[in-house]
Design a protein around this motif. Structure first.
Motif, PDB file in Angstrom:
ATOM      1  N   ASP A  36      40.034  43.822  45.574  1.00 10.23           N
ATOM      2  CA  ASP A  36      39.675  43.805  43.929  1.00 10.23           C
ATOM      3  C   ASP A  36      40.616  45.405  43.337  1.00 10.23           C
ATOM      4  O   ASP A  36      40.442  45.926  43.133  1.00 10.23           O
ATOM      5  CB  ASP A  36      38.741  43.688  43.604  1.00 10.23           C
ATOM      6  CG  ASP A  36      38.347  42.086  43.537  1.00 10.23           C
ATOM      7  OD1 ASP A  36      39.145  41.530  43.971  1.00 10.23           O
ATOM      8  OD2 ASP A  36      36.822  41.683  43.369  1.00 10.23           O
ATOM      9  N   VAL A  45      43.674  46.698  43.914  1.00 10.62           N
ATOM     10  CA  VAL A  45      44.610  46.345  43.096  1.00 10.62           C
ATOM     11  C   VAL A  45      44.787  46.871  41.859  1.00 10.62           C
ATOM     12  O   VAL A  45      45.390  47.231  40.900  1.00 10.62           O
ATOM     13  CB  VAL A  45      44.512  44.597  43.140  1.00 10.62           C
ATOM     14  CG1 VAL A  45      45.389  43.902  41.426  1.00 10.62           C
ATOM     15  CG2 VAL A  45      45.159  43.618  44.335  1.00 10.62           C
ATOM     16  N   VAL A  93      51.016  42.678  44.757  1.00 15.67           N
ATOM     17  CA  VAL A  93      49.902  41.992  44.329  1.00 15.67           C
ATOM     18  C   VAL A  93      50.320  40.730  43.695  1.00 15.67           C
ATOM     19  O   VAL A  93      49.491  40.044  43.891  1.00 15.67           O
ATOM     20  CB  VAL A  93      49.442  42.554  43.077  1.00 15.67           C
ATOM     21  CG1 VAL A  93      48.298  42.596  42.398  1.00 15.67           C
ATOM     22  CG2 VAL A  93      49.445  44.635  43.667  1.00 15.67           C
ATOM     23  N   TYR A 146      48.206  37.876  45.335  1.00 17.26           N
ATOM     24  CA  TYR A 146      46.541  38.039  44.766  1.00 17.26           C
ATOM     25  C   TYR A 146      46.076  37.428  43.782  1.00 17.26           C
ATOM     26  O   TYR A 146      46.670  37.088  43.300  1.00 17.26           O
ATOM     27  CB  TYR A 146      46.269  39.865  44.534  1.00 17.26           C
ATOM     28  CG  TYR A 146      44.920  40.352  43.775  1.00 17.26           C
ATOM     29  CD1 TYR A 146      43.936  40.121  44.576  1.00 17.26           C
ATOM     30  CD2 TYR A 146      44.685  40.821  42.672  1.00 17.26           C
ATOM     31  CE1 TYR A 146      42.550  40.879  43.938  1.00 17.26           C
ATOM     32  CE2 TYR A 146      43.837  40.995  41.805  1.00 17.26           C
ATOM     33  CZ  TYR A 146      42.504  40.826  42.851  1.00 17.26           C
ATOM     34  OH  TYR A 146      41.251  41.122  42.359  1.00 17.26           O
TER      35      TYR A 146
END
Length: 387
Positions: free
Chosen positions: A51, A54, A87, A91
């Motif tokens: 987290d 990102v 990403v 993610y």
């Protein structure tokens, strides 16, 4: 994230003073150099896609000021675009973030949906919709220029854009009129869609490139594809669409007579024109060719206003802080009006000026050229201006 591009960075730090997020927080991982460290960690497996990682990538505006500043020629534009694609593929965002992003792409690239959505901008906007309401312009201009304005010169196609054709259709009309006045054979085909810039900047790279190719096909056969939106022009040039030019690049040697327009104008560079495309002199020359117009240069031209595609929606707090900072510099120049060559900048900075309680008439530079050619008076121009 090609390792060879990452290796180009020698970590000198020349990028740091030009980075908007680093200028706010002075955090290494919120600088281009710091993000490149994170990219290297993802490539060699020493850093997980957490987290926190990102978040640091999300905070990047993609303004490319670091590309201009870098003495080593690091292609940070390629790196951040591919990193964001990585990403989005690997993610899992939270449900609220996914909802906001899905909503943006369900509406913004579609003209009819965007026109309908703008009808609700005066209603209360709870939670994740608050950022949209904060930047939603109080105007709309969904006009479409004539599809053909004949001329004896090169055949050009004006890129109407998706958001631009709904919110700044009057800018497209001004662009078409000026190009015809300068002798071009101007076409504004209705069979053109989104260029894909919003997608690519937000990590949906395949969709962004696919839309660029679709637009390239739709506008094939013209001598130039002319854009008045710096983000669109940057994306198309980056992905190899031929003969794309910013409108200012075609007006280096004016042919049509300019009439006086005595006006003090604070001109703000668009990041995707100044840094990503390397076009800084052309829009200034375009304004300086207008008799009586005084071009003002607000402070911190290298620092982004916070618009940056969908950044002012998904990173609303940071974007608002940068917008307020930019608006302060504009007001400090004591102008009669504000101008920028990108629709996102115009939306972002006018919103910040309204928050400051000091809205200014706001123009795309091509509108000022159009007014000068047509002999519009200053009073009439300001009376009809967006604010």
């Amino acid at each position: 994230m090609p390792p060879e591009l990452i290796a180009d960075c020698v970590h000198c730090g020349f990028c740091l003073p030009t980075c908007p997020t680093y200028s706010l927080w002075h955090e290494e991982m919120d600088s281009p150099r710091g993000r490149i460290y994170l990219m290297q960690g993802l490539v060699d497996g020493s850093i997980p896609l957490s987290d926190t990682v990102v978040e640091h990538f999300d905070r990047c505006l993609g303004c490319m000021a670091c590309v201009t500043a870098c003495p080593s020629g690091v292609q940070y534009d390629r790196l951040i675009e591919q990193t964001r694609d990585h990403v989005e593929r690997n993610y899992r965002r939270g449900p609220l973030d996914r909802l906001v992003r899905a909503g943006v792409f369900a509406v913004f690239p579609h003209r009819r949906r965007l026109r309908a959505a703008l009808l609700f901008r005066r209603l209360p906007a709870p939670g994740p919709l608050a950022a949209l309401k904060r930047i939603a312009p109080p105007w709309s201009a969904p006009e479409w220029p004539p599809e053909h304005l004949p001329g004896d010169g090169p055949r050009v196609a004006v890129l109407a854009g998706c958001v631009a054709s709904v919110v700044f259709g009057d800018v497209n009309s001004a662009t078409a009129r000026v190009l015809q006045a300068e002798g071009f054979d101007v076409h504004v085909p209705r069979a053109q869609g989104c260029c894909g810039a919003l997608y690519a900047h937000a990590g949906r790279l395949d969709e962004g490139i696919s839309r660029a190719r679709g637009l390239e096909h739709a506008l094939a056969g013209y001598d130039y594809i002319v854009t008045n939106a710096a983000g669109c022009g940057s994306h198309l040039k980056d992905h190899g669409v031929a003969n794309v030019v910013d409108v200012s690049e075609l007006l280096a040697e004016p042919r049509a007579e300019r009439k006086p327009l005595p006006l003090r104008v604070a001109f703000q560079d668009s990041c995707h024109l100044r840094h990503a495309q390397g076009v800084a002199n052309a829009p200034r020359a375009m304004l300086d060719a207008i008799p009586g117009l005084e071009r003002l240069e607000p402070a911190e031209q290298d620092i982004c206003c916070g618009s940056a595609g969908i950044y002012n929606i998904v990173e609303a707090g940071t974007a608002a802080e940068l917008g307020d900072r930019k608006a302060g510099h504009v007001l400090a120049a004591r102008p009669d009006a504000y101008a920028s060559g990108n629709p996102g900048c115009l939306v972002q900075v006018t919103a910040a000026l309204r928050r400051a309680g000091r809205p200014l008439p706001a123009f795309h530079p091509i509108e000022l050229v159009d007014a000068s050619i047509r002999g519009v008076t200053v009073d009439a121009l300001l009376a009809g201006a967006r604010r």
